[in-house]
Design a protein around this motif. Structure first.
Motif, mmCIF file in Angstrom:
data_model
loop_
_atom_site.group_PDB
_atom_site.id
_atom_site.type_symbol
_atom_site.label_atom_id
_atom_site.label_comp_id
_atom_site.label_asym_id
_atom_site.label_seq_id
_atom_site.Cartn_x
_atom_site.Cartn_y
_atom_site.Cartn_z
ATOM 1 N N VAL A 199 63.993 -2.514 15.631
ATOM 2 C CA VAL A 199 62.101 -2.604 15.355
ATOM 3 C C VAL A 199 61.665 -2.032 14.405
ATOM 4 C CG1 VAL A 199 60.236 -1.294 16.697
ATOM 5 C CG2 VAL A 199 61.811 -1.910 18.274
ATOM 6 N N LYS A 200 62.498 -1.137 13.450
ATOM 7 C CA LYS A 200 62.210 -0.651 11.945
ATOM 8 C C LYS A 200 63.416 -1.384 11.489
ATOM 9 C CE LYS A 200 61.337 3.947 13.279
ATOM 10 N NZ LYS A 200 61.178 5.225 13.056
ATOM 11 N N GLN A 201 63.364 -2.412 10.621
ATOM 12 C CA GLN A 201 63.885 -3.594 10.191
ATOM 13 C C GLN A 201 64.654 -2.876 8.337
ATOM 14 O OE1 GLN A 201 64.284 -6.764 10.667
ATOM 15 N NE2 GLN A 201 62.645 -6.608 12.673
ATOM 16 N N SER A 202 64.081 -1.624 8.411
ATOM 17 C CA SER A 202 65.082 -0.645 7.592
ATOM 18 C C SER A 202 66.549 -0.260 7.924
ATOM 19 C CB SER A 202 63.747 -0.133 7.346
ATOM 20 O OG SER A 202 63.824 1.335 7.976
ATOM 21 N N TYR A 203 66.685 -0.024 9.765
ATOM 22 C CA TYR A 203 67.957 0.057 10.169
ATOM 23 C C TYR A 203 67.806 -0.948 10.968
ATOM 24 C CZ TYR A 203 70.069 2.854 13.205
ATOM 25 O OH TYR A 203 71.361 3.572 13.100
ATOM 26 N N GLY A 222 64.625 1.150 20.298
ATOM 27 C CA GLY A 222 64.833 0.686 19.444
ATOM 28 C C GLY A 222 64.640 -0.863 18.709
#
Length: 224
Positions: A62-66, A153
């Motif tokens: 969901v969070k592209q940074s992770y 996530g």
């Protein structure tokens, strides 16, 4: 009173094998190949063509940074297992316009051990319906994953929609003819192996060696 409980196909196969063993040995293999090819060709011509359409979704964070590739791969495997469950198919039937039972019989899900991807395949006698069912299940699975994305996530995104197949996925008459010929040849060889061998007892007795008559001189020596 005894009853015959053996299956009808088994009895027919045994009768056909018994009749085949009475044919001349040189005809068993050719006859098996010809009969098998005819049966396979007839089946291929009479069967209703089946069409298969496939769509693909990918599991992404969901969070592209992770980015955790192992977590995405694990959730893709999990969503592949639930893709054909009632929780997903219940919503998909509204978009596919078919009953849940049809989706259960027609839809298959597969996952890759190397990529976080899920493929949804649907089979139908109508090409358009096959594509509609695959896309409907994909849409339902994607929304199902979206509802849980806050906790997992991981979400699912569409990678490729199912398109209307142009060619049937079922076996062609040429292929079924080839398979039938191979099976017929195998049965012909089996019939040749179980064919009763002609008895050789009479031939052995007919060719048994008979002692030659003794000469007169030999007889006198034995008497002397």
């Amino acid at each position: 009173m005894t009853t015959d409980t053996s299956p009808q196909p088994a009895r027919r196969a045994l009768r056909a094998l018994a009749r085949a063993t009475r044919l001349p040995a040189r005809w068993l293999l050719p006859a098996g190949v010809l009969l098998g090819a005819a049966a396979g060709g007839l089946y291929g011509t009479a069967q209703t063509p089946q069409y298969t359409a496939t769509s693909y979704v990918m599991a992404v964070p969901v969070k592209q940074s992770y980015v955790d590739s192992q977590a995405a791969l694990g959730f893709a495997q999990a969503y592949g297992r639930v893709a054909t469950q009632l929780a997903v198919l219940g919503y998909a039937q509204m978009w596919a316009d078919v009953p849940v039972g049809t989706l259960r019989r027609s839809v298959r899900a597969q996952t890759s051990p190397d990529a976080p991807m899920v493929s949804i395949s649907a089979t139908s006698t109508r090409p358009t319906q096959a594509a509609d069912m695959a896309n409907a299940v994909t849409r339902s699975l994607t929304e199902h994953a979206g509802h849980a994305a806050g906790n997992t996530g991981i979400k699912l995104v569409s990678f490729s929609r199912a398109l209307k197949p142009a060619q049937p996925s079922s076996a062609s008459p040429a292929l079924t003819t080839l398979v039938g010929a191979s099976a017929g040849g195998l049965l012909g060889g089996l019939a040749l192996l179980v064919r009763p061998r002609p008895s050789t007892d009479q031939d052995d007795s007919a060719h048994a060696s008979v002692p030659a008559p003794a000469h007169a001189g030999d007889a006198q020596e034995q008497l002397g």
